[in-house]
Design a protein around this motif. Structure first.
Motif, mmCIF file in Angstrom:
data_model
loop_
_atom_site.group_PDB
_atom_site.id
_atom_site.type_symbol
_atom_site.label_atom_id
_atom_site.label_comp_id
_atom_site.label_asym_id
_atom_site.label_seq_id
_atom_site.Cartn_x
_atom_site.Cartn_y
_atom_site.Cartn_z
ATOM 1 N N VAL A 93 1.526 -1.000 -6.739
ATOM 2 C CA VAL A 93 2.603 -0.037 -7.005
ATOM 3 C C VAL A 93 3.497 0.178 -5.785
ATOM 4 O O VAL A 93 4.617 0.662 -5.916
ATOM 5 N N CYS A 94 3.026 -0.193 -4.605
ATOM 6 C CA CYS A 94 3.742 0.155 -3.368
ATOM 7 C C CYS A 94 5.089 -0.571 -3.283
ATOM 8 O O CYS A 94 5.138 -1.796 -3.345
ATOM 9 N N PRO A 95 6.194 0.181 -3.139
ATOM 10 C CA PRO A 95 7.514 -0.445 -3.151
ATOM 11 C C PRO A 95 7.884 -1.123 -1.833
ATOM 12 O O PRO A 95 8.805 -1.942 -1.803
ATOM 13 N N THR A 96 7.198 -0.787 -0.758
ATOM 14 C CA THR A 96 7.649 -1.250 0.554
ATOM 15 C C THR A 96 6.827 -2.402 1.108
ATOM 16 O O THR A 96 7.235 -3.024 2.087
ATOM 17 N N GLY A 97 5.685 -2.661 0.531
ATOM 18 C CA GLY A 97 4.798 -3.658 1.120
ATOM 19 C C GLY A 97 3.897 -3.059 2.184
ATOM 20 O O GLY A 97 3.157 -3.778 2.858
ATOM 21 N N LEU A 109 -5.440 -1.981 3.293
ATOM 22 C CA LEU A 109 -4.891 -1.245 4.431
ATOM 23 C C LEU A 109 -3.476 -0.747 4.151
ATOM 24 O O LEU A 109 -2.816 -1.234 3.228
ATOM 25 N N VAL A 110 -3.021 0.206 4.971
ATOM 26 C CA VAL A 110 -1.637 0.673 4.924
ATOM 27 C C VAL A 110 -0.997 0.395 6.280
ATOM 28 O O VAL A 110 -1.545 0.770 7.316
ATOM 29 N N ASN A 111 0.138 -0.280 6.254
ATOM 30 C CA ASN A 111 0.918 -0.464 7.468
ATOM 31 C C ASN A 111 1.800 0.776 7.634
ATOM 32 O O ASN A 111 2.817 0.929 6.960
ATOM 33 N N ASP A 114 5.657 0.941 7.867
ATOM 34 C CA ASP A 114 6.465 0.567 6.706
ATOM 35 C C ASP A 114 6.421 1.620 5.596
ATOM 36 O O ASP A 114 7.180 1.547 4.634
ATOM 37 N N CYS A 115 5.482 2.563 5.696
ATOM 38 C CA CYS A 115 5.262 3.519 4.607
ATOM 39 C C CYS A 115 6.386 4.548 4.567
ATOM 40 O O CYS A 115 6.714 5.159 5.578
ATOM 41 N N ILE A 116 6.997 4.736 3.370
ATOM 42 C CA ILE A 116 8.062 5.739 3.246
ATOM 43 C C ILE A 116 7.516 7.086 2.768
ATOM 44 O O ILE A 116 8.266 8.030 2.566
ATOM 45 N N GLY A 117 6.204 7.145 2.547
ATOM 46 C CA GLY A 117 5.615 8.413 2.131
ATOM 47 C C GLY A 117 6.006 8.834 0.731
ATOM 48 O O GLY A 117 6.232 10.010 0.466
ATOM 49 N N CYS A 118 6.084 7.844 -0.190
ATOM 50 C CA CYS A 118 6.460 8.192 -1.570
ATOM 51 C C CYS A 118 5.270 8.734 -2.343
ATOM 52 O O CYS A 118 5.439 9.440 -3.334
ATOM 53 N N GLY A 119 4.065 8.396 -1.923
ATOM 54 C CA GLY A 119 2.869 8.957 -2.557
ATOM 55 C C GLY A 119 2.440 8.262 -3.839
ATOM 56 O O GLY A 119 1.453 8.659 -4.452
ATOM 57 N N LEU A 120 3.155 7.212 -4.240
ATOM 58 C CA LEU A 120 2.832 6.585 -5.524
ATOM 59 C C LEU A 120 1.442 5.947 -5.518
ATOM 60 O O LEU A 120 0.736 5.962 -6.518
ATOM 61 N N CYS A 121 1.039 5.396 -4.357
ATOM 62 C CA CYS A 121 -0.263 4.735 -4.294
ATOM 63 C C CYS A 121 -1.399 5.736 -4.500
ATOM 64 O O CYS A 121 -2.429 5.399 -5.090
ATOM 65 N N ALA A 122 -1.202 6.968 -4.025
ATOM 66 C CA ALA A 122 -2.240 7.985 -4.202
ATOM 67 C C ALA A 122 -2.361 8.350 -5.681
ATOM 68 O O ALA A 122 -3.456 8.637 -6.176
ATOM 69 N N VAL A 138 2.689 9.928 6.345
ATOM 70 C CA VAL A 138 2.361 8.553 5.948
ATOM 71 C C VAL A 138 1.003 8.565 5.242
ATOM 72 O O VAL A 138 0.200 9.479 5.422
ATOM 73 N N MET A 139 0.772 7.520 4.438
ATOM 74 C CA MET A 139 -0.443 7.488 3.639
ATOM 75 C C MET A 139 -1.616 7.064 4.507
ATOM 76 O O MET A 139 -1.537 6.102 5.254
ATOM 77 N N LYS A 140 -2.721 7.823 4.395
ATOM 78 C CA LYS A 140 -3.937 7.509 5.144
ATOM 79 C C LYS A 140 -5.028 7.096 4.169
ATOM 80 O O LYS A 140 -5.120 7.644 3.062
HETATM 81 S S1 SF4 Z 1 3.115 6.184 0.161
HETATM 82 FE FE1 SF4 Z 1 1.875 4.469 -0.553
HETATM 83 S S2 SF4 Z 1 3.140 3.462 -2.136
HETATM 84 FE FE2 SF4 Z 1 4.535 4.760 -0.908
HETATM 85 S S3 SF4 Z 1 5.280 3.405 0.718
HETATM 86 FE FE3 SF4 Z 1 3.477 4.461 1.575
HETATM 87 S S4 SF4 Z 1 1.787 3.048 1.172
HETATM 88 FE FE4 SF4 Z 1 3.473 2.374 -0.163
#
Ligand code: SF4
Ligand code: SF4
Lengths: 250, 291
Positions: A93-97, A109-111, A114-122, A138-140
């Motif tokens: 689901v992650c839009p940014t990679g 893992l989460v880079n 690159d994370c925009i903090g959209c929260g979709l992965c959670a 950022v996503m942890k």
């Molecule tokens: S919050 Fe999750 S889905 Fe959104 S950019 Fe960060 S890692 Fe990707």
């Protein structure tokens, strides 16, 4: 790239023994400590000394009560962290990679840069294994201590995830679950290890070992073989008895 | 799920804007010159305003450009790419209508197709999430697409088509609610499967992992306000679909009737979107003894 790899060379993960976990939360503290001091944004706390403290954690212990059809109720401590799923919905689901699953060992893992903090992965994770850090945005998530397990600067015995290293009950095991000969794979086979929420189709790598049936739980309601040996404590008589009663009345 | 105002506004407004673009792309209303400019400005304002609102939801909006990179795998990324492509195709199409009184039919169809695909991509962001059984169903894309088509027709002053689409929307909305109410059970995820302890007996949370709240509970275990769900459903249905459809078919067409119908529809859709999030239960709630 947020497409999932066809196949990973290894499938590193945890095997968690629900029979042995005593619910001491030592792994929670070890995890928070290591992952606050080492790689990536620290796991922040909000209002840490105030009325409503909360913080980011990559591993949390829940405690459940299980009521069987017959016999006594069981209490089961239940550690939960990322299960490094084979078909990880959080990755695609992650839009940014920013979210990815490694080909070499299957770690998810989460880079953070690159994370925009959209929260979709959670949202996509059925297990609640991802938390957005309130301070960093950022996503942890659990990295399987990727900065320990390959770290040549650490003594050999420390090259396992912090939670595994610290568990005083030996309830956490780390290894390659793609290799049927590995100790963890054999443990899973011997103890009938299980997946969480198999119907969600995530094919988790981490496995849970169910509590063993309790041999001392006789159907007649006797719950401990040692129970008959515990004689009731006799009430003290004489002066001590009088003193006890007198003090009790005060 | 937490009903974040930025996402509710974004999906509602951009849905309406892209819906209007679909109709304009197909040549309805057949306007040119300054009237065309006014319609185009409305469409761009709604779609663009919605997109801007959506970036309020990001914790690192300065990196938003990265979100265009993963269109091969991610619906959220596809939505971003498609919405920009739609705007890029719509701008010359609308300029042509406005300045040269000319409709480039081929470009118009492209605009319509891209706008429709954008709305579909938005809906798939939610429909793909299996962990939220209420969303993980074909009625979610159907609902979003019908919202866009009906709302767009309303804005494009296609009175009778709009009335029909609004009624269809109402029907799908009711089905989505009814179906949604049993989706969690159908998904088969329970505290027993979540812990794997079902083989031992019935499972109940004894102690949560901590005394305070956390990100997961705030984001995914929203229980406040579900009490009013039934009433809100009625309001959303009446204001969003039935009343505007009635106004359009019963009253003589004119700016006033159309204006009231649009406002009612907008209010109804906003209420419906709020419910779409607030009523959606994430399976992670099972680990916290809540849904
Ligand atoms: S919050 Fe999750 S889905 Fe959104 S950019 Fe960060 S890692 Fe990707
Ligand atoms: S447990 Fe959740 S965060 Fe971890 S890989 Fe599976 S879906 Fe992703």
């Amino acid at each position: 790239m947020t497409s999932l790899p066809e196949k990973t060379e290894r499938a590193l993960g945890l095997v968690i023994d629900l029979d042995t976990c005593v619910g001491c939360h030592a792994c929670v503290v070890a995890c928070k400590g290591w992952n606050t001091e080492q790689y990536g944004a620290p796991l922040s706390d909000m209002d840490a000394y105030g009325a409503a403290p909360e913080g980011s954690f990559l591993n949390r212990i829940h405690t459940f009560e299980v009521t069987p059809d017959a016999g006594p109720v069981a209490v089961v401590h239940f550690p939960k962290s990322c299960l490094h799923c084979t078909d990880a919905p959080c990755v695609t689901v992650c839009p940014t990679g920013a979210s990815y699953k490694r080909v070499e060992d299957g770690i998810v893992l989460v880079n953070e840069s690159d994370c925009i903090g959209c929260g979709l992965c959670a949202w996509a994770c059925p297990y609640g294994a991802r938390e957005m850090d309130a301070a960093e945005g950022v996503m942890k998530k659990c990295t399987l201590c990727v900065d320990r397990i390959y770290n040549d600067n650490l003594p050999e015995e420390d090259r396992v995830p912090a939670c595994v290293r610290t568990c005083p009950a030996g309830a956490r095991h780390f290894g390659d679950l793609a290799d049927p000969e590995s100790a963890v794979s054999q443990l899973v086979a011997a103890r009938d290890g299980m997946d969480l929420m198999p119907e969600q189709g995530t094919a988790p790598v981490n496995k849970y070992l169910p509590p063993r049936p309790k041999a001392d739980q006789a159907p007649d309601g006797e719950i401990d073989v040692l129970a008959p040996l515990l004689e009731p404590v006799a009430e003290p008589g004489g002066f001590l008895g009088w003193l006890d009663r007198a003090l009790g009345r005060l | 799920m937490h009903p974040a105002p930025s996402i509710i506004l974004f999906t509602t407004l951009s849905g309406l804007g892209f819906g209007l673009m679909i109709w304009m792309g197909l040549g309805f209303p057949g306007v040119t010159g300054w009237t065309a400019f006014a319609f185009a400005a409305l469409a761009c304002g709604l779609a663009g305003g919605g997109l801007v609102a959506s970036t309020f939801h990001l914790r690192h909006p300065e990196r938003a450009l990265k979100a265009f990179s993963q269109w091969r795998s991610s619906w959220l990324s596809r939505e971003g790419v498609l919405s920009v492509a739609t705007l890029a195709a719509f701008a010359p199409y609308a300029a042509e209508l406005w300045l040269y009184d000319m409709r480039l039919a081929g470009l118009g169809w492209l605009v319509a197709a891209l706008a429709l695909a954008t709305v579909l991509a938005t809906s798939m962001i939610y429909a793909q999430i299996r962990a939220v059984p209420r969303w993980h169903h074909w009625t979610t894309p159907a609902l979003f697409v019908l919202h866009a088509l009906a709302g767009g027709a309303l804005l494009a002053a296609q009175t009778y088509v709009a009335a029909l689409l609004l009624l269809a929307l109402g029907g799908v909305q009711i089905y989505h609610w009814r179906k949604g109410d049993i989706r969690f059970r159908e998904a088969g995820t329970t505290a027993e499967t979540a812990t794997g302890l079902g083989r031992m007996g019935r499972v109940r949370l004894l102690e949560p992992p901590h005394t305070g709240r956390n990100y997961l509970l705030r984001e995914m275990v929203h229980v406040v306000g579900r009490r009013h769900a039934e009433r809100l459903r009625l309001i959303s249905l009446a204001a969003g679909c039935l009343l505007p459809a009635f106004l359009l078919s019963a009253l003589p067409s004119g700016h006033l009737a159309a204006g009231i119908a649009v406002l009612l529809h907008l209010g109804g859709v906003l209420a419906g979107r709020w419910l779409f999030f607030a009523e959606a239960e994430h399976v992670v709630g099972l680990y916290y003894g809540r849904r």
